[in-house]
Design a protein around this motif. Structure first.
Motif, short mmCIF file in Angstrom:
data_model
loop_
_atom_site.label_atom_id
_atom_site.label_comp_id
_atom_site.label_asym_id
_atom_site.label_seq_id
_atom_site.Cartn_x
_atom_site.Cartn_y
_atom_site.Cartn_z
N GLN A 7 0.86 -1.18 0.00
CA GLN A 7 0.00 0.00 0.00
C GLN A 7 0.89 1.23 0.00
OE1 GLN A 7 -3.68 0.25 2.37
NE2 GLN A 7 -2.78 2.04 3.33
N THR A 8 0.61 2.16 -0.90
CA THR A 8 1.38 3.39 -1.03
C THR A 8 0.41 4.56 -0.98
OG1 THR A 8 2.94 2.21 -2.47
CG2 THR A 8 3.06 4.62 -2.46
N ILE A 9 0.68 5.52 -0.12
CA ILE A 9 -0.12 6.74 -0.02
C ILE A 9 0.56 7.81 -0.87
CG2 ILE A 9 -1.13 8.48 1.51
CD1 ILE A 9 -2.12 5.60 2.08
N ILE A 10 -0.21 8.41 -1.77
CA ILE A 10 0.35 9.39 -2.70
C ILE A 10 -0.45 10.68 -2.61
CG2 ILE A 10 0.91 9.86 -5.12
CD1 ILE A 10 0.97 6.81 -5.56
N ASN A 11 0.25 11.79 -2.49
CA ASN A 11 -0.38 13.11 -2.44
C ASN A 11 -0.61 13.62 -3.86
OD1 ASN A 11 -0.48 13.47 0.45
ND2 ASN A 11 1.74 13.62 0.34
N ALA A 12 -1.54 12.97 -4.54
CA ALA A 12 -1.89 13.34 -5.92
C ALA A 12 -3.26 12.74 -6.22
CB ALA A 12 -0.85 12.81 -6.90
N ASP A 13 -3.88 13.22 -7.30
CA ASP A 13 -5.22 12.74 -7.64
C ASP A 13 -5.17 11.31 -8.19
OD1 ASP A 13 -5.59 12.96 -10.87
OD2 ASP A 13 -4.17 14.46 -10.09
N ILE A 14 -6.28 10.63 -8.09
CA ILE A 14 -6.39 9.22 -8.44
C ILE A 14 -6.11 8.97 -9.93
CG2 ILE A 14 -8.90 9.31 -8.79
CD1 ILE A 14 -9.06 6.52 -7.47
N GLU A 15 -6.59 9.86 -10.81
CA GLU A 15 -6.38 9.66 -12.25
C GLU A 15 -4.89 9.69 -12.60
OE1 GLU A 15 -8.65 11.84 -11.04
OE2 GLU A 15 -10.56 11.01 -11.75
N THR A 16 -4.16 10.63 -12.02
CA THR A 16 -2.72 10.72 -12.27
C THR A 16 -2.01 9.45 -11.82
OG1 THR A 16 -2.72 13.12 -12.13
CG2 THR A 16 -0.61 12.01 -11.73
N CYS A 17 -2.34 8.99 -10.62
CA CYS A 17 -1.70 7.78 -10.08
C CYS A 17 -2.03 6.56 -10.93
CB CYS A 17 -2.14 7.57 -8.63
SG CYS A 17 -1.62 8.91 -7.53
N PHE A 18 -3.28 6.45 -11.33
CA PHE A 18 -3.70 5.33 -12.17
C PHE A 18 -2.92 5.32 -13.48
CE2 PHE A 18 -6.43 3.31 -15.33
CZ PHE A 18 -6.86 2.17 -14.68
N ASP A 19 -2.84 6.48 -14.12
CA ASP A 19 -2.17 6.55 -15.42
C ASP A 19 -0.67 6.35 -15.31
OD1 ASP A 19 -4.56 6.80 -16.75
OD2 ASP A 19 -4.49 8.98 -16.80
N LEU A 20 -0.05 6.88 -14.28
CA LEU A 20 1.38 6.63 -14.10
C LEU A 20 1.65 5.15 -13.88
CD1 LEU A 20 2.42 9.68 -11.88
CD2 LEU A 20 3.15 9.23 -14.24
#
Length: 159
Positions: A7-20
């Protein structure tokens, strides 16, 4: 079957994380150490449902090829890639994303089975699970870095 849960917590929106997470180009960046290159199928940009990519890399001192296919896709919440050809007896990687309190929770569920029956089970216990966990942790670290810094990559405009 060995399972790696991350599990990784990221300070960014879900769409950006999904696409990366589905970016072939970012995967190449995160795997410089193993010299991974996409040699067939989708070789750059964002991989999507039904598409395949064949990776060539050096893992544990051995030159290897692995072809995976996106077998499930529900943007921006989940996608799954599964080995269709490669060294593992089986390999399945589910990627889950959830947005909560302005952050994205990225979860990996990685299932695999080493080849060679009893020798494979020994390898899983002695070093393979640790090796694969560290490989995925490095990948997630790079995804987090790019997402939080807002670094753009080729293919992210494909949306």
């Amino acid at each position: 079957m060995p399972t790696i849960l991350l599990q990784t917590i990221i300070n960014a929106d879900i769409e950006t994380c999904f696409d990366l997470s589905r970016s072939i180009d970012l995967h190449k960046i995160s795997t410089k150490k193993t010299k991974e290159s996409a040699i067939a199928g989708k070789t750059e940009g964002l991989i999507s449902m039904g598409e395949t990519v064949t990776w060539q890399a050096i893992h544990l001192g051995i030159n290897q090829k692995l072809t995976s296919k996106i077998t499930a896709y529900h943007r921006p919440f989940h996608f799954c890639d599964e080995q269709v050809k490669g060294i593992f007896s089986t390999m399945k990687h589910d990627h889950y994303f959830e947005e909560k309190d302005g952050q994205t929770i990225m979860k990996d569920v990685f299932y695999y089975r080493a080849p060679l029956w009893i020798l494979g089970r020994v390898a899983e216990q002695l070093f393979l699970t640790t090796y694969l966990r560290n490989f995925l942790l490095k990948r997630n670290e790079i995804i987090k870095q790019f997402a939080e810094e807002g670094t753009s990559l080729p293919g992210l405009s494909e949306l």
